[in-house]
Write an enzyme that holds these catalytic residues in place. Structure first.
Site, PDB file in Angstrom:
ATOM      1  N   HIS A 220      34.702  59.401  85.531  1.00 54.30           N
ATOM      2  CA  HIS A 220      33.540  58.752  84.901  1.00 54.30           C
ATOM      3  C   HIS A 220      33.623  57.227  85.059  1.00 54.30           C
ATOM      4  O   HIS A 220      32.891  56.495  84.395  1.00 54.30           O
ATOM      5  CB  HIS A 220      33.531  59.034  83.393  1.00 54.30           C
TER       6      HIS A 220
ATOM      7  N   SER B 230      22.741  66.198  75.133  1.00 61.78           N
ATOM      8  CA  SER B 230      23.956  66.947  75.438  1.00 61.78           C
ATOM      9  C   SER B 230      25.167  66.269  74.782  1.00 61.78           C
ATOM     10  O   SER B 230      26.021  66.922  74.162  1.00 61.78           O
ATOM     11  CB  SER B 230      24.114  66.990  76.965  1.00 61.78           C
TER      12      SER B 230
ATOM     13  N   LYS C 253      28.276  63.896  80.708  1.00 63.91           N
ATOM     14  CA  LYS C 253      27.195  64.850  80.430  1.00 63.91           C
ATOM     15  C   LYS C 253      26.088  64.864  81.489  1.00 63.91           C
ATOM     16  O   LYS C 253      24.942  65.236  81.221  1.00 63.91           O
ATOM     17  CB  LYS C 253      26.573  64.649  79.028  1.00 63.91           C
TER      18      LYS C 253
END
Ligand code: PPS
Length: 292
Positions: free
Chosen positions: A101, A131, A46
């Site tokens: 990530h 988010s 995010k």
């Protein structure tokens, strides 16, 4: 947490999205062969991943920039550890753009030769939290949490995909000398997209004409990406992953939305934990649209 969890798969101390990850891929990650001209986009979830995927795929792939090719951004800059389209990375043409990530200690060892480039995008963690709270309620592969209060506790404890935000950013920053890495803020992209695109081009040693830079900027705005099916994950998420209700991957795309979601008390609690964990951390964060 153990691996009987429905949503999280913990591998070497880091939480992966269980329904989307393949254990065999995780075991091969560290030995994955790196090419000198590879580019990795690395983010905590995010933080502006899809935005950076879109920018890089516009910088590198002219057909995409000229709107002549109907290839989704995800296939231009596929996720490394969540290879949902089963891309054969070895067959990708150079330069490969890969997205991840991962924490610094799980990436392919070859990235330490410092030739391949890493673009690390970071965002103020209160907007990430906001988010992420909405995203987790929307996506069926993530655990929905009904209140932001409860989600905040999970986020602060790292009981989410990506584990603790503090560890992710600190780990990457503290080991930056081992990598050829550029740190950029989501908020700077938001405030001045053109300068950010130029900075990215310069890091990638990619010279674009003024006109091409304009085209990249135009196609990477929130509004354009929101309506371009190649540039947002709406189709993939709706047709291949699944959602619990209506929604959009490109939700608000702004700075400071956390102010609409956190109470004063929650905000103070966040601040005190932030200060404890980020003591002496040199990177600065932008928490508000009007902040310089
Ligand atoms: S993920 O699931 O980790 O890949 O999510 P990620 O792409 O990192 O983050 C999604 C948030 O980035 C916002 N976004 C943008 N903001 C501004 N401009 C553009 N072009 C843009 N593209 C994506 C997206 O809206 C998500 O943030 P929120 O705050 O939820 O809107």
């Amino acid at each position: 947490m153990d691996n009987t969890d429905t949503y999280l798969f913990n591998y070497k101390g880091y939480n992966f999205e269980k329904p989307l990850v393949k254990i065999g891929d995780l075991e091969n990650m560290e030995d994955f062969e790196i090419r000198d001209d590879d580019v990795f986009i690395i983010t905590y979830p995010k933080s502006g991943t899809i935005w950076t995927q879109q920018i890089l795929s516009l910088i590198y792939f002219e057909g995409h920039r000229n709107s002549t090719e109907n290839i989704q951004t995800l296939d231009r800059a596929p996720f490394f550890e969540y290879n949902i389209h089963n891309v054969n990375f070895d067959k990708m043409l150079s330069p490969r753009v890969l997205t991840s990530h991962l924490p610094y200690y799980l990436v392919p060892k070859g990235l330490k030769n410092k030739k391949a480039k890493i673009l690390y995008i970071y965002r103020n963690p209160k907007d990430i939290l906001t988010s992420y709270f909405h995203f987790s309620k929307w996506l069926v592969t993530l655990e929905a949490t009904h209140t932001i209060e409860h989600f905040m506790e999970k986020f602060l404890d790292g009981k989410v995909v990506g584990s603790r935000w503090f560890d992710h950013i600190r780990g990457w920053y503290e080991h930056r000398h081992n990598f050829n890495i550029l740190f950029m803020r989501y908020e700077d992209l938001k405030k001045d997209l053109r300068s950010s695109v130029l900075k990215i081009c310069s890091f990638l040693e990619k010279k674009l004409s003024e006109e091409d830079v304009d085209t990249v900027v135009r196609q990477a705005t929130f509004q354009n990406m929101r309506s371009d099916p190649r540039a947002n994950y709406d189709d993939i998420i709706k047709n291949e992953i699944g959602t619990r209700n209506e929604g959009k991957f490109l939700r608000k795309g702004t700075i400071g939305d956390w102010k609409h979601h956190l109470t004063v008390v929650q905000n103070e609690r966040f601040d005190s934990i932030f200060q404890k964990n980020m003591k002496n951390f040199p990177l600065k964060f932008i928490w508000d649209m009007n902040e310089e």
